[in-house]
Design a protein around this motif. Structure first.
Motif, PDB file in Angstrom:
ATOM      1  N   PRO A   1      13.810  75.002 -26.283  1.00 43.27           N
ATOM      2  CA  PRO A   1      14.160  76.128 -25.403  1.00 43.27           C
ATOM      3  C   PRO A   1      13.805  75.834 -23.956  1.00 43.27           C
ATOM      4  O   PRO A   1      14.520  76.244 -23.044  1.00 43.27           O
ATOM      5  N   GLY A   2      12.707  75.083 -23.744  1.00 44.44           N
ATOM      6  CA  GLY A   2      12.313  74.739 -22.371  1.00 44.44           C
ATOM      7  C   GLY A   2      13.386  73.911 -21.689  1.00 44.44           C
ATOM      8  O   GLY A   2      13.751  74.175 -20.545  1.00 44.44           O
ATOM      9  N   ASP A   3      13.923  72.892 -22.419  1.00 45.36           N
ATOM     10  CA  ASP A   3      14.960  72.034 -21.840  1.00 45.36           C
ATOM     11  C   ASP A   3      16.209  72.846 -21.527  1.00 45.36           C
ATOM     12  O   ASP A   3      16.847  72.678 -20.494  1.00 45.36           O
ATOM     13  N   LEU A   4      16.543  73.741 -22.480  1.00 47.17           N
ATOM     14  CA  LEU A   4      17.752  74.546 -22.278  1.00 47.17           C
ATOM     15  C   LEU A   4      17.579  75.503 -21.106  1.00 47.17           C
ATOM     16  O   LEU A   4      18.502  75.731 -20.337  1.00 47.17           O
ATOM     17  N   ALA A   5      16.360  76.063 -20.978  1.00 50.34           N
ATOM     18  CA  ALA A   5      16.101  76.986 -19.874  1.00 50.34           C
ATOM     19  C   ALA A   5      16.254  76.240 -18.553  1.00 50.34           C
ATOM     20  O   ALA A   5      16.821  76.753 -17.589  1.00 50.34           O
ATOM     21  N   GLU A   6      15.747  75.000 -18.531  1.00 54.35           N
ATOM     22  CA  GLU A   6      15.854  74.208 -17.309  1.00 54.35           C
ATOM     23  C   GLU A   6      17.320  73.893 -17.012  1.00 54.35           C
ATOM     24  O   GLU A   6      17.782  74.006 -15.876  1.00 54.35           O
ATOM     25  N   ALA A   7      18.065  73.528 -18.076  1.00 54.96           N
ATOM     26  CA  ALA A   7      19.484  73.228 -17.896  1.00 54.96           C
ATOM     27  C   ALA A   7      20.218  74.466 -17.387  1.00 54.96           C
ATOM     28  O   ALA A   7      21.133  74.380 -16.586  1.00 54.96           O
TER      29      ALA A   7
ATOM     30  N   VAL B   1      24.005  75.114 -18.366  1.00 57.72           N
ATOM     31  CA  VAL B   1      24.108  75.915 -19.585  1.00 57.72           C
ATOM     32  C   VAL B   1      24.318  77.359 -19.172  1.00 57.72           C
ATOM     33  O   VAL B   1      23.665  77.840 -18.255  1.00 57.72           O
ATOM     34  N   GLN B   2      25.279  78.029 -19.838  1.00 60.87           N
ATOM     35  CA  GLN B   2      25.471  79.448 -19.548  1.00 60.87           C
ATOM     36  C   GLN B   2      25.281  80.227 -20.837  1.00 60.87           C
ATOM     37  O   GLN B   2      25.740  79.787 -21.895  1.00 60.87           O
ATOM     38  N   VAL B   3      24.589  81.348 -20.726  1.00 62.71           N
ATOM     39  CA  VAL B   3      24.374  82.175 -21.903  1.00 62.71           C
ATOM     40  C   VAL B   3      25.614  83.032 -22.118  1.00 62.71           C
ATOM     41  O   VAL B   3      26.038  83.755 -21.229  1.00 62.71           O
ATOM     42  N   ARG B   4      26.236  82.886 -23.308  1.00 67.71           N
ATOM     43  CA  ARG B   4      27.470  83.625 -23.601  1.00 67.71           C
ATOM     44  C   ARG B   4      27.172  84.930 -24.317  1.00 67.71           C
ATOM     45  O   ARG B   4      27.840  85.935 -24.129  1.00 67.71           O
TER      46      ARG B   4
ATOM     47  N   ARG C   1      18.841  85.745 -30.756  1.00 73.23           N
ATOM     48  CA  ARG C   1      19.698  84.560 -30.798  1.00 73.23           C
ATOM     49  C   ARG C   1      20.523  84.522 -29.531  1.00 73.23           C
ATOM     50  O   ARG C   1      21.185  85.499 -29.178  1.00 73.23           O
ATOM     51  N   LEU C   2      20.450  83.407 -28.825  1.00 78.60           N
ATOM     52  CA  LEU C   2      21.233  83.244 -27.598  1.00 78.60           C
ATOM     53  C   LEU C   2      22.313  82.212 -27.868  1.00 78.60           C
ATOM     54  O   LEU C   2      22.016  81.096 -28.288  1.00 78.60           O
ATOM     55  N   SER C   3      23.566  82.602 -27.671  1.00 78.07           N
ATOM     56  CA  SER C   3      24.662  81.637 -27.806  1.00 78.07           C
ATOM     57  C   SER C   3      24.936  81.036 -26.447  1.00 78.07           C
ATOM     58  O   SER C   3      25.085  81.759 -25.460  1.00 78.07           O
ATOM     59  N   LEU C   4      24.977  79.728 -26.402  1.00 75.07           N
ATOM     60  CA  LEU C   4      25.070  79.046 -25.106  1.00 75.07           C
ATOM     61  C   LEU C   4      26.352  78.237 -24.987  1.00 75.07           C
ATOM     62  O   LEU C   4      26.857  77.719 -25.982  1.00 75.07           O
ATOM     63  N   ASP C   5      26.833  78.157 -23.784  1.00 73.39           N
ATOM     64  CA  ASP C   5      27.904  77.204 -23.484  1.00 73.39           C
ATOM     65  C   ASP C   5      27.285  76.101 -22.652  1.00 73.39           C
ATOM     66  O   ASP C   5      26.695  76.372 -21.602  1.00 73.39           O
ATOM     67  N   GLN C   6      27.406  74.876 -23.130  1.00 75.56           N
ATOM     68  CA  GLN C   6      26.870  73.767 -22.347  1.00 75.56           C
ATOM     69  C   GLN C   6      27.991  73.135 -21.547  1.00 75.56           C
ATOM     70  O   GLN C   6      29.075  72.901 -22.057  1.00 75.56           O
ATOM     71  N   ILE C   7      27.690  72.902 -20.282  1.00 74.90           N
ATOM     72  CA  ILE C   7      28.710  72.326 -19.414  1.00 74.90           C
ATOM     73  C   ILE C   7      28.555  70.813 -19.404  1.00 74.90           C
ATOM     74  O   ILE C   7      27.478  70.287 -19.151  1.00 74.90           O
TER      75      ILE C   7
END
Lengths: 315, 204
Positions: free
Chosen positions: A133-139, A145-148, A159-165
């Motif tokens: 989660p730390g890496d994703l938060a940084e991204a 990364v955008q939270v969808r 649960r957080l669904s993410l879109d990674q760019i």
């Protein structure tokens, strides 16, 4: 509070380190006790003497320290990168990388592993499930990364669904439709006003209908005045188009930025050219002359255009 | 002092900027690391220089402190503020050095500088004594007394006093830097100021 208590706490009082109640009591006592007021003055005086005692660092010392540190960190950095990662990894497998055949074998192995992992990742979306989660938060902070969607799943968890760019590059000509569509998408959707301006500039001179449509959209809807201005310049190529003309009129009448309005005026009626204006434009200009309160330039320019047009023609 | 105060009560933007710098430095961005160092290094050096009264020692503390930061930055997890972490490192290095040199017994009342020894008496601005020889003498005496009482403080009292009086750190930050409670830091500061008052109160 006694005089002794007050006087032993004077420094902490001056530093602002007493709790509220003690400070309050001390101030009350001070207000009524000349001896403690004198003690406070003495306390301030020795504090001031101490300040004068603090030596300033010689300027060259700081410079020398910075130089030393730079050399030391560079040396440490070089030491860290002295052995390439792939060599260290190869060493883990117990493979020497000095012979060509073994180097080739190691490279092939890594290529195979990389492709396998990539395939696995694409299929099972492994990275997003197992990245911390730390890496994703940084991204996310970096915009990668955008939270969808967010959804509580019970037990205090969400649960957080993410879109990674994913980063990539496209190289192509402006006549290439894919390139043009990417630029048009940037003008409509990018949060970066600078990127929008650059994209509009790149598309200026392109006569495709979708370009005109996006420029009209930007000239009226973009929140950034610089983008609207650039879009108006792009609309010069479509000056004779009916929809473009009514867009320009609308900008002249309703945009809140006087620079943008002036630009729209110049695009609609280029200075120096023979003035031929349609009746609807003349009507709009007359309305502006009557109602415009704040922008003298626009009112004056409308007046000039109408006067010039009266001596030539309104078609 | 400015840098520390800024961090202590700094705006959210400043903290965000610093966090971004730290993250970049953690990824190996040397310019970010340099900016980070430059936000604090003059305060760190000034503190070490005044505590240890030696250019050479201050230089060693500077080098060692920032090298430790450089080596351990990838492990920094924002559990505390960067300034607290940095001052913890500097405080420990200074304490070790003060203890090692048994400052209270051995330290001369002069500062070593690149151009020779500088007597701390000379650091007192001329204007304070004006041109009156009697005042000048008194000023020198105050200066000597200040030096003497600073030397009488325990290493921890000396450090707490330096961090609070000169560097302007809050007691909570000092406690965190020294690994003690805020209350313990306050008691330490209280003891230090008692000693200073006893020695200096009559001179002013």
């Amino acid at each position: 509070m006694t005089c002794h208590q007050v006087q032993t706490n004077l420094s902490l009082f001056l530093y602002g380190d007493l709790d509220f109640a003690t400070e309050d009591a001390l101030e009350e006592h001070l207000a009524e006790c000349p001896a403690c007021q004198l003690a406070l003055d003495r306390e301030k005086a020795w504090h001031a003497n101490l300040n004068a005692e603090h030596a300033d660092v010689p300027l060259d010392l700081l410079a020398r320290c910075r130089r030393d540190l730079e050399v030391a960190t560079r040396a440490e950095g070089n030491a860290k990168t002295a052995t390439p990662f792939w060599e260290r990894l190869a060493a883990l497998f117990g493979v020497s990388t000095h012979r060509w055949s073994e180097r080739l074998a190691v490279a092939s192995l890594f290529l195979f592993l990389g492709m396998g992992l990539s395939h696995w990742n694409n299929r099972f979306n492994v990275v997003s499930r197992f990245a911390s989660p730390g890496d994703l938060a940084e991204a996310s902070l970096l915009g990668r990364v955008q939270v969808r969607d967010v959804r509580p799943i019970g037990d205090g968890k969400v649960r957080l669904s993410l879109d990674q760019i994913q980063r990539g590059e496209v190289v192509g000509s402006l006549s290439d439709e894919a390139v043009r569509r990417l630029l048009l998408g940037t003008i409509r959707n990018s949060a970066d006003a600078g990127l929008r301006v650059d994209s509009v500039e790149l598309l200026m001179g392109q006569s495709a209908p979708e370009v005109r449509e996006v420029l009209i959209h930007s000239a009226t809807k973009d929140p950034n005045a610089a983008v609207r201005l650039k879009a108006l310049q792009g609309l010069r190529a479509f000056q004779t188009d009916e929809e473009t003309r009514s867009t320009l009129l609308s900008v002249i009448q309703y945009d809140d930025n006087s620079g943008v309005r002036s630009e729209a005026m110049e695009v609609l009626v280029p200075p120096g050219a023979e003035i031929r204006i349609a009746p609807d434009v003349a009507g709009a200009f007359q309305h502006i002359i009557r109602s415009e309160q704040e922008d003298d330039f626009i009112r004056l320019r409308c007046l000039q255009i109408l006067q010039a047009a009266s001596t030539s023609r309104i078609y | 002092m400015q840098a520390i105060e800024n961090i202590g009560v700094g705006s959210a933007t400043e903290r965000l900027d610093e966090s971004a710098l730290i993250r970049d430095a953690q990824k190996g961005d040397s310019e970010a690391f340099e900016s980070l160092v430059r936000s604090y290094d003059s305060s760190v050096l000034r503190m070490a220089y005044n505590l240890l009264r030696s250019e050479e020692d201050a230089r060693d503390i500077y080098q060692e402190a920032f090298l430790r930061v450089y080596r351990n930055l990838p492990k920094f997890r924002f559990d505390c503020s960067f300034s607290t972490w940095l001052y913890r490192i500097v405080a420990n290095l200074c304490l070790d050095q003060i203890r090692k040199r048994k400052v209270r017994r051995e330290e001369p009342s002069a500062l070593e500088t690149g151009t020779g020894e500088l007597n701390r008496f000379d650091l007192v601005p001329e204007s304070r004594a004006d041109v009156d020889p009697q005042r000048q003498l008194l000023s020198a005496e105050v200066s000597a007394r200040i030096q003497s009482v600073l030397d009488q403080l325990t290493p921890r009292e000396r450090l707490v006093f330096e961090l609070r009086h000169y560097q302007g750190l809050r007691l909570r930050a000092i406690g965190e830097a020294l690994g003690v409670t805020e209350e313990a830091a306050k008691n330490c500061l209280f003891r230090a100021t008692q000693k200073m008052r006893s020695a200096l109160g009559e001179f002013v």
